[in-house]
Design a protein around this motif. Structure first.
Motif, PDB file in Angstrom:
ATOM      1  N   LEU A 213       0.871  -1.172   0.000  1.00 47.67           N
ATOM      2  CA  LEU A 213       0.000   0.000   0.000  1.00 47.67           C
ATOM      3  C   LEU A 213       0.908   1.222   0.000  1.00 47.67           C
ATOM      4  O   LEU A 213       1.670   1.442   0.940  1.00 47.67           O
ATOM      5  N   ARG A 214       0.845   2.019  -1.048  1.00 49.58           N
ATOM      6  CA  ARG A 214       1.729   3.175  -1.145  1.00 49.58           C
ATOM      7  C   ARG A 214       1.137   4.186  -2.107  1.00 49.58           C
ATOM      8  O   ARG A 214       0.435   3.825  -3.057  1.00 49.58           O
ATOM      9  N   VAL A 215       1.419   5.448  -1.883  1.00 47.46           N
ATOM     10  CA  VAL A 215       0.938   6.492  -2.777  1.00 47.46           C
ATOM     11  C   VAL A 215       2.080   7.323  -3.340  1.00 47.46           C
ATOM     12  O   VAL A 215       1.871   8.156  -4.211  1.00 47.46           O
ATOM     13  N   ILE A 216       3.306   7.141  -2.857  1.00 46.73           N
ATOM     14  CA  ILE A 216       4.462   7.866  -3.379  1.00 46.73           C
ATOM     15  C   ILE A 216       5.632   6.911  -3.533  1.00 46.73           C
ATOM     16  O   ILE A 216       5.720   5.899  -2.844  1.00 46.73           O
ATOM     17  N   SER A 217       6.543   7.238  -4.439  1.00 41.60           N
ATOM     18  CA  SER A 217       7.749   6.439  -4.623  1.00 41.60           C
ATOM     19  C   SER A 217       8.695   6.649  -3.449  1.00 41.60           C
ATOM     20  O   SER A 217       8.656   7.680  -2.770  1.00 41.60           O
TER      21      SER A 217
END
Length: 344
Positions: A213-217
């Motif tokens: 679960l991630r929204v940014i690198s």
């Protein structure tokens, strides 16, 4: 006396404003502070909606305890591959409870051939054994999620043979070729993501597969972080599943996160850690206990791709932050609070 056009318009506007003000009012709201003051971690609830959810999340009546007979159930009954070590009276009481939790209308015949109760010819009996094993695993292995509250069959089923909230793998819909954007698993009006353009199968990546679960690198340059090559899709999946968790538990983002820094664990509430374990817990249940049932279930119980029904957050929570508002049934049915293994 005749009214001019402007006077009529003005009078109509006043009447309309009075109508709107007296008819469409903001529902009464209540709030609960979940984090330290100043962090914005406050949960808001509509009293009307919470009253409805409270009524829908009441635990069933407990069957009174019974006197022990002094004989194991496996002695009195044939073909007991699970729960056979219980006292016969305890076993009968638990079977009565499970019937009420899962199939109150069909009764015992939902799982048993009434002419031969020991027979395994009814597929639901085979499934029920596996589900009992799953319940025992949840209550003993996953305390980081369910604590000592635990679960019973009723937590999900609520008096129905199939829980109301299950999911299947969504087929990737095709459309006419040409200049239209490839669907890529999204742009379908799906209730699970609030009818947005987000991917409509948000459960497979996290509740079956082990995607992050991630929204940014994690780095500035994609070539230095192989995972960043998928970051946009991961972000869309993440937004979708976060919306599902929020809806399933009846909470908003601040139940787990501090909005000034969503990513920082040391500024989040303890509930975020519980959710971290919960995602892995649900994933293991789907892969170990539920998806393998596809070979046992009839075609009408399977999804479009032939997969078995699986669970998500709403399956148990059903709109409240703790299933059945935190009422534990295990104190009344301790038989389900121990590991249960099917004997071959």
């Amino acid at each position: 006396m005749r009214l001019g056009f402007s006077a009529v318009v003005g009078l109509t506007a006043i009447v309309g404003a009075v109508f709107v003000a007296t008819t469409f009012t903001t529902p009464p709201l209540d709030s609960v502070q979940r984090g330290y003051r100043g962090t914005g971690q406050i949960q808001s609830y509509q009293d009307r909606a919470y009253t409805r959810l409270t009524a829908a999340n009441q635990a069933p009546e407990v069957i009174p305890a019974v006197d022990l007979e002094g004989e194991k159930a496996s002695v009195g009954y044939k073909n007991l591959t699970v729960l056979g070590d219980l006292d016969k009276a305890e076993f009968d009481r638990l079977m009565m409870a499970i019937t009420n939790w899962v199939s109150p209308d069909a009764g015992c015949n939902y799982c048993h051939n009434p002419e031969d109760m020991a027979s395994d010819e009814v597929y639901t009996k085979v499934v029920a054994r596996r589900m009992l094993e799953m319940v025992g695993t949840i209550n003993t292995k996953f305390k980081s999620h369910v604590a000592n509250t635990g679960v019973t069959c009723y937590t999900c089923h609520r008096g129905q043979p199939v829980p109301s909230y299950v999911w299947f793998t969504e087929p990737n819909l095709s459309h006419a070729s040409g200049y239209a954007q490839a669907p890529n698993g999204q742009n379908k009006a799906a209730a699970v993501v609030g009818y947005t353009s987000l991917p409509y199968d948000i459960f497979t990546p996290f509740l079956k597969e082990a995607n992050d679960l991630r929204v940014i690198s994690q780095t500035a340059l994609p070539q230095r972080d192989a995972g960043a090559r998928k970051s946009i899709m991961q972000a869309e999946w993440t937004y979708g599943v976060m919306a599902h968790i929020s809806d399933g538990l009846g909470v908003n983002c601040t139940y787990c996160h501090n909005t000034r820094s969503f990513t920082e664990w040391n500024q989040s509430s303890p509930q975020r850690a519980v959710a971290w374990y919960a995602i892995r817990h649900v994933r293991e249940l789907n892969n170990t206990y539920l998806d393998p049932l596809a070979s046992i279930l009839p075609a009408n119980r399977l999804g479009a791709l032939g997969d078995a029904p699986k669970v998500n957050c709403t399956t148990c929570h059903q709109g409240v932050f703790k299933p059945l508002l935190g009422v534990s049934q295990l104190k009344d049915y301790p038989e389900l609070a121990t590991p249960l293994t099917i004997k071959k």
